[in-house]
Design a protein around this motif. Structure first.
Motif, PDB file in Angstrom:
ATOM      1  N   THR A   1       0.830  -1.198   0.000  1.00 48.45           N
ATOM      2  CA  THR A   1       0.000   0.000   0.000  1.00 48.45           C
ATOM      3  C   THR A   1       0.865   1.248   0.000  1.00 48.45           C
ATOM      4  N   TRP A   2       0.286   2.327  -0.536  1.00 47.11           N
ATOM      5  CA  TRP A   2       0.919   3.658  -0.446  1.00 47.11           C
ATOM      6  C   TRP A   2       0.131   4.570   0.490  1.00 47.11           C
ATOM      7  N   ASP A   3      -0.764   3.986   1.280  1.00 44.09           N
ATOM      8  CA  ASP A   3      -1.411   4.728   2.365  1.00 44.09           C
ATOM      9  C   ASP A   3      -0.433   4.714   3.533  1.00 44.09           C
ATOM     10  N   PRO A   4       0.048   5.864   3.987  1.00 44.99           N
ATOM     11  CA  PRO A   4       1.137   5.868   4.977  1.00 44.99           C
ATOM     12  C   PRO A   4       0.814   5.186   6.291  1.00 44.99           C
ATOM     13  N   ILE A   5      -0.459   5.087   6.684  1.00 51.24           N
ATOM     14  CA  ILE A   5      -0.758   4.439   7.960  1.00 51.24           C
ATOM     15  C   ILE A   5      -1.001   2.940   7.800  1.00 51.24           C
ATOM     16  N   ARG A   6      -1.103   2.459   6.560  1.00 50.72           N
ATOM     17  CA  ARG A   6      -1.335   1.026   6.355  1.00 50.72           C
ATOM     18  C   ARG A   6      -0.061   0.284   5.993  1.00 50.72           C
TER      19      ARG A   6
ATOM     20  N   PHE B   1       7.615  10.495  11.294  1.00 46.14           N
ATOM     21  CA  PHE B   1       7.509   9.131  10.775  1.00 46.14           C
ATOM     22  C   PHE B   1       6.503   9.085   9.630  1.00 46.14           C
ATOM     23  N   HIS B   2       6.664   8.084   8.738  1.00 44.97           N
ATOM     24  CA  HIS B   2       5.794   8.053   7.560  1.00 44.97           C
ATOM     25  C   HIS B   2       4.321   7.927   7.925  1.00 44.97           C
ATOM     26  N   GLY B   3       4.018   7.337   9.088  1.00 42.20           N
ATOM     27  CA  GLY B   3       2.624   7.224   9.506  1.00 42.20           C
ATOM     28  C   GLY B   3       1.965   8.559   9.766  1.00 42.20           C
TER      29      GLY B   3
ATOM     30  N   GLY C   1      -4.522   4.095  -1.924  1.00 40.10           N
ATOM     31  CA  GLY C   1      -3.134   3.686  -1.743  1.00 40.10           C
ATOM     32  C   GLY C   1      -2.812   2.282  -2.198  1.00 40.10           C
ATOM     33  N   ASP C   2      -3.808   1.488  -2.600  1.00 39.77           N
ATOM     34  CA  ASP C   2      -3.512   0.127  -3.057  1.00 39.77           C
ATOM     35  C   ASP C   2      -2.405   0.172  -4.109  1.00 39.77           C
ATOM     36  N   SER C   3      -1.335  -0.559  -3.858  1.00 43.93           N
ATOM     37  CA  SER C   3      -0.161  -0.438  -4.723  1.00 43.93           C
ATOM     38  C   SER C   3      -0.389  -0.978  -6.128  1.00 43.93           C
TER      39      SER C   3
ATOM     40  N   TYR D   1       4.810  11.973   1.074  1.00 45.02           N
ATOM     41  CA  TYR D   1       3.876  12.777   1.874  1.00 45.02           C
ATOM     42  C   TYR D   1       4.669  13.737   2.756  1.00 45.02           C
ATOM     43  N   ILE D   2       4.220  14.959   2.807  1.00 41.00           N
ATOM     44  CA  ILE D   2       4.874  15.966   3.638  1.00 41.00           C
ATOM     45  C   ILE D   2       4.498  15.748   5.101  1.00 41.00           C
ATOM     46  N   HIS D   3       5.325  16.237   6.018  1.00 38.50           N
ATOM     47  CA  HIS D   3       5.105  16.086   7.456  1.00 38.50           C
ATOM     48  C   HIS D   3       5.153  17.447   8.139  1.00 38.50           C
TER      49      HIS D   3
END
Length: 620
Positions: free
Chosen positions: A234-239, A411-413, A443-445, A253-255
């Motif tokens: 996935t490209w969903d940062p929390i998954r 962190f990426h999450g 975000g599904d890769s 993704y910016i932080h």
């Protein structure tokens, strides 16, 4: 833009003098500790007490050793050491990270070579996910209320106090209960072509800082990197639950904040101009830039500006998702945000003028340093105009005083996603009944893979945009709508990240000129790079700790026998492990070792393995 920094794990020195930075050990710091870290064969630490089980006969011990194929050399050392100690070892190889995690979580092992990287530099992240009973990365079955209590107690303490609590927790894990025992801390070798500027290659590598010696190549020549992992779900940062997507997600993704190479917190390359911290260490304020937008990709793989500005609404949505275990299916990063309470866009300017930090400065004074003075703080993206002094300010409140939250936000999450876009894409999916073979989520890769499935639906706020991927590589271009007031914020405009699972093959590709930069090459081959006139190597104490973990799921001979776990632990000799890596390893004690040293040392002495084996069979 003025850079503001927070040394990892602590507030700036004048803010709380008693708080200390992470102490990342260097080889010189740890050489003298090697003997005490080694188990059987190490130096005696004092006279041994009589063994009450001296007459007990030692029976047969058979153990399954689970390891990833990339750790085979170390696995062979452990097998040999335990075999010498009289145990029978069955080797169980996992071909990739996903297979390893599945085997570990199912309890299909007795002992396993596990590793844990700490990319944010906080002790809470170093242990919570793997030690807490409900930790999102607790694959070995640890379920201990006392340990849960220690982890949560330490999280609410400041550094001058938590070093003792974390010390108690790691001693409980490593010596008393022996849920895991240390193997080594890695030494990171970043190998690269001399066409890149050496001072842009760092331990905490950020792609936007990479640069060519010949700067005229920035726009025309893609920089080619390589990584070992290719299993991306996935490209969903929390998954994200794999070791293959982390570097990319940090850039996609910016932080609110980022980390410098020394693990200090900075606003560089982030959505924030500045940040401020309340006197009680429970409220954290961020003043946001208005020159960052979400980039999207059309059906032909071309990147375009969506016209949607990255704003406070997206920050609130993203961080609330990050801390909520039920925010999406297969959420994998929530443990880090346990102490994050509320996230809000605030609009009362008087709050910034009344709340002060430890130095007595108001939040407004700190936030508007070196930017256009604040005239108004606004609620929505449509009202923002930084040039006119109109800003959005986000406040994060923690449940307890918790300065470690700043590192967690790097962190990426904690990546900032496009709130309305993601919500619309996930609408109608019942997360409690999620079926990856049928349900589609943001975000599904698979949709970024070239070919019949290609339908890249990502909306990205970071430095680089993933345009497509295949079995061999990922393709990125610099985000054209990121920090537009700073045109050189991303230097090299095109980036290719190749999948090369074998590190020897990656090194060959580097030497042949097929790639420009390797995150990881075999520790035994560092000298080859250093002797090649076309290459260079920057070495750093690594962020990954390798532990021998024990099966605590209850379906193993080691699950209910701390004596047997101690017998295994006391047979491990660090010097043997270091030797097969050409000395490119560091001794350690626990997963906290990359950022905190409470001073604990392994207690094992010669003869302990036999003593603990006799105790195990006496209790049987």
């Amino acid at each position: 833009m003025k850079k503001r920094r927070l040394v990892a794990l602590a507030l700036c020195g004048t803010m709380i003098a008693s708080m200390t930075a992470c102490n990342v050990k260097t080889k010189s710091d740890t050489t003298s500790a090697a003997a005490t870290t080694a188990a059987a064969g190490g130096e005696n630490q004092g006279p041994t007490e009589p063994d009450p089980n001296a007459g007990v006969e030692i029976g047969e011990v058979s153990l399954r050793l689970l390891y990833s194929s990339s750790d085979e050399v170390v696995a062979n050392v452990i097998r040999d050491e335990l075999t010498k100690a009289g145990m029978k070892i069955e080797m169980v190889t996992a071909a990739d990270g996903a297979t390893f995690r599945e085997q570990e979580s199912n309890g299909n092992f007795d002992i396993a070579i596990s590793s844990w990287a700490n990319p944010v530099g906080t002790p809470d992240y170093g242990c919570r996910g793997i030690w807490e009973s409900i930790g999102d990365s607790n694959m070995t079955g640890i379920n201990d209320p006392k340990l849960d209590e220690l982890v949560n107690k330490a999280a609410g303490e400041t550094a001058d106090v938590y070093i003792n609590t974390y010390g108690e927790a790691e001693k409980y894990v490593v010596e008393e209960q022996v849920y895991m025992t240390p193997l080594y801390q890695n030494v990171t070798g970043r190998a690269f072509s001399q066409i890149l500027k050496g001072d842009t290659i760092t331990n905490n590598q950020r792609w936007e800082t990479l640069d060519y010696v010949d700067e005229s190549q920035r726009d025309s020549r893609p920089v080619v990197l390589t990584q070992t992992g290719s299993t991306i779900t996935t490209w969903d940062p929390i998954r994200a639950d794999d070791q293959s997507s982390g570097y990319a997600l940090d850039e996609m993704y910016i932080h609110l904040l980022t980390l410098e190479p020394d693990w200090s917190v900075t606003t560089k390359s982030s959505l924030s101009y500045n940040y401020a911290i309340s006197e009680d260490n429970k409220s954290y304020y961020f003043i946001l830039r208005d020159d960052c937008g979400f980039a999207r990709i059309d059906k032909d793989g071309n990147v375009y500006d969506s016209g949607v500005k990255v704003a406070g609404e997206d920050v609130v949505y993203s961080l609330n998702r990050a801390k909520d275990p039920n925010a999406t299916a297969m959420h994998k990063t929530y443990s880090m945000y346990t102490n994050l309470d509320t996230v809000e866009v605030i609009t009362d300017l008087s709050e910034l003028e009344s709340v002060k930090n430890i130095e007595g400065k108001t939040m407004r004074e700190v936030l508007e340093a070196d930017i256009t003075p604040i005239s108004e703080i606004v609620a929505t993206r449509d009202e923002v105009d930084n040039a006119a002094g109109k800003y959005q300010v986000v406040r994060c409140n923690t449940k307890v005083p918790y300065p470690q939250i700043l590192n967690c936000l790097t962190f990426h999450g904690a990546g900032i996603v496009d709130s309305e876009y993601v919500e619309a894409m996930n609408e109608g999916v019942d997360y409690t009944k999620y079926d990856a073979t049928k349900d589609k989520l943001y975000g599904d890769s698979v949709v970024t893979v070239e070919g019949a499935t290609y339908d890249n639906h990502l909306s990205l706020s970071g430095n680089y945009v993933l345009t497509s991927m295949n079995d061999y590589q990922m393709n990125f271009v610099a985000n054209p709508c990121i920090r537009t007031n700073d045109p050189e914020c991303t230097k090299i405009k095109t980036l290719v990240n190749k999948f090369i699972a074998d590190r020897d093959t990656a090194l060959s590709a580097l030497r042949s000129g097929d790639v420009d930069f390797c995150y990881a090459i075999p520790a035994t081959k560092y000298d080859i790079v250093e002797q090649d006139p076309n290459l260079a190597l920057n070495k750093f104490p690594g962020i990954r700790i390798y532990m021998l973990a024990f099966n605590m799921h209850g379906n193993s001979v080691v699950s209910d026998s701390v004596d047997l776990r101690k017998a295994v632990a006391s047979a491990i000799v660090y010097d043997d492990i270091s030797a097969v890596q050409a000395g490119n390893a560091l001794p350690c004690y626990s997963p906290l070792g990359t950022c905190l040293d409470p001073g604990n040392k392994l207690p094992y002495q010669p003869g302990d393995t036999e003593k603990y084996l006799r105790a195990h069979f006496a209790n049987k």
